[in-house]
Design a protein around this motif. Structure first.
Motif, PDB file in Angstrom:
ATOM      1  N   ALA A 257       0.816  -1.218   0.000  1.00  0.00           N
ATOM      2  CA  ALA A 257       0.000   0.000   0.000  1.00  0.00           C
ATOM      3  C   ALA A 257       0.846   1.264   0.000  1.00  0.00           C
ATOM      4  O   ALA A 257       0.299   2.369  -0.068  1.00  0.00           O
ATOM      5  N   GLY A 258       2.168   1.124   0.094  1.00  0.00           N
ATOM      6  CA  GLY A 258       3.043   2.294   0.137  1.00  0.00           C
ATOM      7  C   GLY A 258       2.983   3.028   1.451  1.00  0.00           C
ATOM      8  O   GLY A 258       3.280   4.230   1.515  1.00  0.00           O
ATOM      9  N   LEU A 259       2.612   2.344   2.535  1.00  0.00           N
ATOM     10  CA  LEU A 259       2.449   2.972   3.833  1.00  0.00           C
ATOM     11  C   LEU A 259       3.487   2.516   4.851  1.00  0.00           C
ATOM     12  O   LEU A 259       3.343   2.797   6.042  1.00  0.00           O
ATOM     13  N   LEU A 260       4.515   1.825   4.399  1.00  0.00           N
ATOM     14  CA  LEU A 260       5.531   1.362   5.336  1.00  0.00           C
ATOM     15  C   LEU A 260       6.314   2.563   5.856  1.00  0.00           C
ATOM     16  O   LEU A 260       6.861   3.338   5.066  1.00  0.00           O
ATOM     17  N   PRO A 261       6.362   2.771   7.179  1.00  0.00           N
ATOM     18  CA  PRO A 261       7.060   3.947   7.707  1.00  0.00           C
ATOM     19  C   PRO A 261       8.543   3.945   7.360  1.00  0.00           C
ATOM     20  O   PRO A 261       9.166   2.889   7.235  1.00  0.00           O
ATOM     21  N   GLU A 262       9.091   5.127   7.180  1.00  0.00           N
ATOM     22  CA  GLU A 262      10.528   5.237   6.922  1.00  0.00           C
ATOM     23  C   GLU A 262      11.307   4.739   8.136  1.00  0.00           C
ATOM     24  O   GLU A 262      10.884   4.863   9.274  1.00  0.00           O
ATOM     25  N   GLN A 263      12.463   4.207   7.879  1.00  0.00           N
ATOM     26  CA  GLN A 263      13.353   3.677   8.905  1.00  0.00           C
ATOM     27  C   GLN A 263      12.760   2.475   9.645  1.00  0.00           C
ATOM     28  O   GLN A 263      13.251   2.100  10.709  1.00  0.00           O
ATOM     29  N   GLU A 264      11.673   1.888   9.135  1.00  0.00           N
ATOM     30  CA  GLU A 264      11.094   0.680   9.730  1.00  0.00           C
ATOM     31  C   GLU A 264      10.920  -0.375   8.638  1.00  0.00           C
ATOM     32  O   GLU A 264       9.830  -0.537   8.086  1.00  0.00           O
ATOM     33  N   PRO A 265      11.967  -1.089   8.301  1.00  0.00           N
ATOM     34  CA  PRO A 265      11.843  -2.090   7.235  1.00  0.00           C
ATOM     35  C   PRO A 265      10.960  -3.264   7.606  1.00  0.00           C
ATOM     36  O   PRO A 265      10.465  -3.968   6.721  1.00  0.00           O
ATOM     37  N   LEU A 266      10.733  -3.467   8.904  1.00  0.00           N
ATOM     38  CA  LEU A 266       9.886  -4.572   9.367  1.00  0.00           C
ATOM     39  C   LEU A 266       9.026  -4.074  10.513  1.00  0.00           C
ATOM     40  O   LEU A 266       9.536  -3.509  11.482  1.00  0.00           O
ATOM     41  N   LEU A 267       7.710  -4.267  10.402  1.00  0.00           N
ATOM     42  CA  LEU A 267       6.797  -3.875  11.477  1.00  0.00           C
ATOM     43  C   LEU A 267       6.813  -4.955  12.546  1.00  0.00           C
ATOM     44  O   LEU A 267       6.379  -6.084  12.292  1.00  0.00           O
ATOM     45  N   VAL A 268       7.309  -4.623  13.715  1.00  0.00           N
ATOM     46  CA  VAL A 268       7.432  -5.623  14.782  1.00  0.00           C
ATOM     47  C   VAL A 268       6.419  -5.384  15.897  1.00  0.00           C
ATOM     48  O   VAL A 268       6.429  -6.104  16.903  1.00  0.00           O
ATOM     49  N   THR A 269       5.552  -4.383  15.760  1.00  0.00           N
ATOM     50  CA  THR A 269       4.470  -4.164  16.711  1.00  0.00           C
ATOM     51  C   THR A 269       3.138  -4.322  15.985  1.00  0.00           C
ATOM     52  O   THR A 269       3.047  -4.123  14.772  1.00  0.00           O
ATOM     53  N   ARG A 270       2.122  -4.677  16.726  1.00  0.00           N
ATOM     54  CA  ARG A 270       0.805  -4.916  16.136  1.00  0.00           C
ATOM     55  C   ARG A 270       0.227  -3.623  15.567  1.00  0.00           C
ATOM     56  O   ARG A 270       0.278  -2.582  16.215  1.00  0.00           O
ATOM     57  N   PRO A 271      -0.332  -3.659  14.358  1.00  0.00           N
ATOM     58  CA  PRO A 271      -0.932  -2.440  13.799  1.00  0.00           C
ATOM     59  C   PRO A 271      -2.231  -2.084  14.506  1.00  0.00           C
ATOM     60  O   PRO A 271      -2.958  -2.963  14.996  1.00  0.00           O
ATOM     61  N   PHE A 272      -2.512  -0.799  14.559  1.00  0.00           N
ATOM     62  CA  PHE A 272      -3.770  -0.294  15.118  1.00  0.00           C
ATOM     63  C   PHE A 272      -4.350   0.670  14.101  1.00  0.00           C
ATOM     64  O   PHE A 272      -3.732   1.677  13.760  1.00  0.00           O
ATOM     65  N   ARG A 273      -5.530   0.360  13.597  1.00  0.00           N
ATOM     66  CA  ARG A 273      -6.176   1.198  12.585  1.00  0.00           C
ATOM     67  C   ARG A 273      -7.511   1.683  13.139  1.00  0.00           C
ATOM     68  O   ARG A 273      -8.294   0.908  13.691  1.00  0.00           O
ATOM     69  N   ALA A 274      -7.775   2.980  12.974  1.00  0.00           N
ATOM     70  CA  ALA A 274      -9.007   3.585  13.480  1.00  0.00           C
ATOM     71  C   ALA A 274      -9.608   4.473  12.402  1.00  0.00           C
ATOM     72  O   ALA A 274      -9.459   5.701  12.439  1.00  0.00           O
ATOM     73  N   PRO A 275     -10.269   3.888  11.401  1.00  0.00           N
ATOM     74  CA  PRO A 275     -10.859   4.708  10.335  1.00  0.00           C
ATOM     75  C   PRO A 275     -12.003   5.563  10.847  1.00  0.00           C
ATOM     76  O   PRO A 275     -12.713   5.191  11.792  1.00  0.00           O
TER      77      PRO A 275
END
Length: 510
Positions: A257-275
């Motif tokens: 989706a092109g939403l990977l944060p800079e300086q974080e090549p791997l997400l190691v914490t659970r995502p939290f989404r609040a639309p």
């Protein structure tokens, strides 16, 4: 002359290798791209021409035809720029075609010849490794993300001429090495909030711990200011630690989706989404002219929080029913069908009435019974039936809150949740597709959740008295099994069943 280069693409959240075939023929100078190339791919000819010239090479004055195979798959994005340019240089004799074998590449070219990052590099790297590629050339900004994949050498390139010199063997460039264990150790506890911030609300916090331990969906109901949103935003901090496999799955979605944060090549914490409640069904589930992952997929392996649940459009909420049951979203189009992962915990919050103060001991409710009925009827019975736990969050007096000590920190609660999930992993070992109690089907519930006569009698009487559905019956058993896991018991007893039943009572007041 003809040259072939292996490029990379993404369809949905999965990587795909694309063979970029470049043919230089006699005739008037032209540049055409075939193979279901969309707008950004067709525009690549101008970027490639300028990049080759500004990198110090001569652009061939031939009739250039670029074919992207397989031709039946739509090609989107700017990641084909680098393989196109490399194919043109190879067809011109500036790059040895034999050195392009077993080498995949992707990247967007700037007009000055520099290589810019592109989305979806992690799925591309996984696909290249799966197809037996030895090397992968990616933009330097994406190199760390691709280096997570073991079994393939990842080379970061900053300019087109650097990639040419690397493939020609005239410069040496070390592949990027990345240790996922180091990333986990560095970022695992990097949450901006903590459960220790919540004072009081022991009943609701207990419910959230049970939900985290079993992966159960939760509906929080209460007057404004009781801490519903506060607890929901901290739920991700007590979920079990991500495994490397889960981290890669989650990162794939964000990368695509092109939403990977800079300086974080791997997400190691659970995502939290609040639309926001104005989100469309395509924004929530995914879709669009070019199907993209929606909020449910971005919450994969994490938490999807729907605040002010009745304010969401009814047809938007109804599309949640299938991903809540299946853990996947299928986007069907005339030309193709894509599947996105959507295994998430849903936490929803709502007020008891439009004004919000029904049942408040201090502020009177100004809503008529008809207004309350209309407000609550925005939530359909089938949707409510798919929410495992219905928790009422009562208000806490300010004086009582000020006198409360600080609550348990998230790390302590997460330790208990990890222990419960460990028991569930042992229970479901060898059972494909099941990672926690909430994902059990009716067959697994019958197999793994056996009640003693007293507990079965209590549950049967409660089902008859409350008029619960068969789905609610199985969800109570799943919750009871999670409570038993937290207590270290092999099977639920009468107390576990009684506690599980109370998390379904609110459904019948709404």
């Amino acid at each position: 002359m003809l040259a072939k280069v292996i490029g990379c693409s993404v369809t949905g959240v999965e990587g795909l290798l694309v063979q970029v075939e470049v043919d230089l023929a006699q005739g008037l100078p032209s540049f055409s791209t075939v193979g279901l190339a969309e707008g950004a791919v067709r525009e690549a000819k101008d970027r490639v021409r300028a990049a080759i010239k500004n990198a110090g090479y001569s652009f061939p004055q031939h009739r250039i035809t670029v074919n992207l195979a397989p031709a039946a798959v739509k090609k989107e994005g700017t990641g084909y720029d680098l393989p196109m340019a490399m194919g043109i240089l190879a067809a011109s004799g500036l790059v040895d075609g034999s050195r392009l074998e077993r080498t995949a590449m992707a990247g967007e070219l700037s007009l000055d010849g520099s290589v810019r990052p592109v989305p979806g590099v992690l799925p591309m790297a996984l696909a290249a490794c799966r197809e037996g590629m030895d090397r992968l050339l990616v933009p330097a900004g994406n190199a760390a993300e691709a280096a997570i994949v073991r079994g393939i050498d990842v080379y970061p390139v900053e300019r087109l001429d650097q990639a040419v010199e690397l493939l020609a063997g005239r410069i040496a460039l070390a592949p990027v090495l990345l240790d996922p264990a180091e990333l986990f150790a560095r970022h695992r506890d990097r949450y901006p909030v903590d459960f220790a911030d919540i004072k009081g609300q022991e009943y609701a916090k207990r419910a959230m711990e049970i939900a985290a331990a079993g992966g159960h969906n939760v509906l929080l109901t209460g007057v404004p200011g009781t801490g519903k949103t506060m607890m929901a935003r901290r739920l991700a901090t007590i979920l079990p630690d991500l495994t490397l496999e889960e981290a890669i799955e989650t990162t794939k979605v964000f990368s695509s989706a092109g939403l990977l944060p800079e300086q974080e090549p791997l997400l190691v914490t659970r995502p939290f989404r609040a639309p926001h409640h104005t989100v469309s069904d395509a924004g929530l589930i995914g879709g669009g002219q070019v199907p993209r992952p929606g909020e449910v997929s971005l919450a994969h392996n994490g938490v999807l929080f729907l605040d002010e649940l009745p304010e969401f459009k009814k047809h938007v909420l109804e599309v949640l029913r299938q991903p809540l049951e299946d853990g996947t979203v299928t986007i069907a189009r005339a030309s193709s069908s894509l599947r996105f992962p959507a295994r998430f915990m849903m936490v929803a919050a709502m007020n008891p009435c439009p004004c919000g103060f029904l049942g408040d001991r201090i502020r009177p409710c100004t809503c008529t019974p008809l207004q309350v009925q209309r407000y609550r009827s925005r939530l359909s019975g089938p949707l409510l039936d798919r929410i495992d736990m219905h928790v009422e969050v009562p208000p806490v007096a300010v004086q009582e809150m000020l006198g409360q000590p600080e609550g348990e920190p998230s790390a302590v609660i997460r330790q208990r949740v990890n222990q419960a999930r460990s028991r569930q992993r042992q229970r479901f070992a060898g059972t494909a597709g099941i990672h926690c109690n909430a994902q059990m089907s009716a067959r697994e519930v019958k197999k793994f959740c056996r009640l003693d006569p007293a507990s079965a009698d209590l549950l049967g009487q409660s089902i008859a008295r409350l008029g619960l559905s068969a789905r609610a019956y199985h969800r109570i058993l799943k919750i009871a099994l999670t409570i038993a896991d937290l207590a270290g018991a092999a099977m639920p007893d009468q107390s576990h069943v009684a506690e599980a039943i109370q998390y379904r009572r609110l459904q019948f007041d709404i």
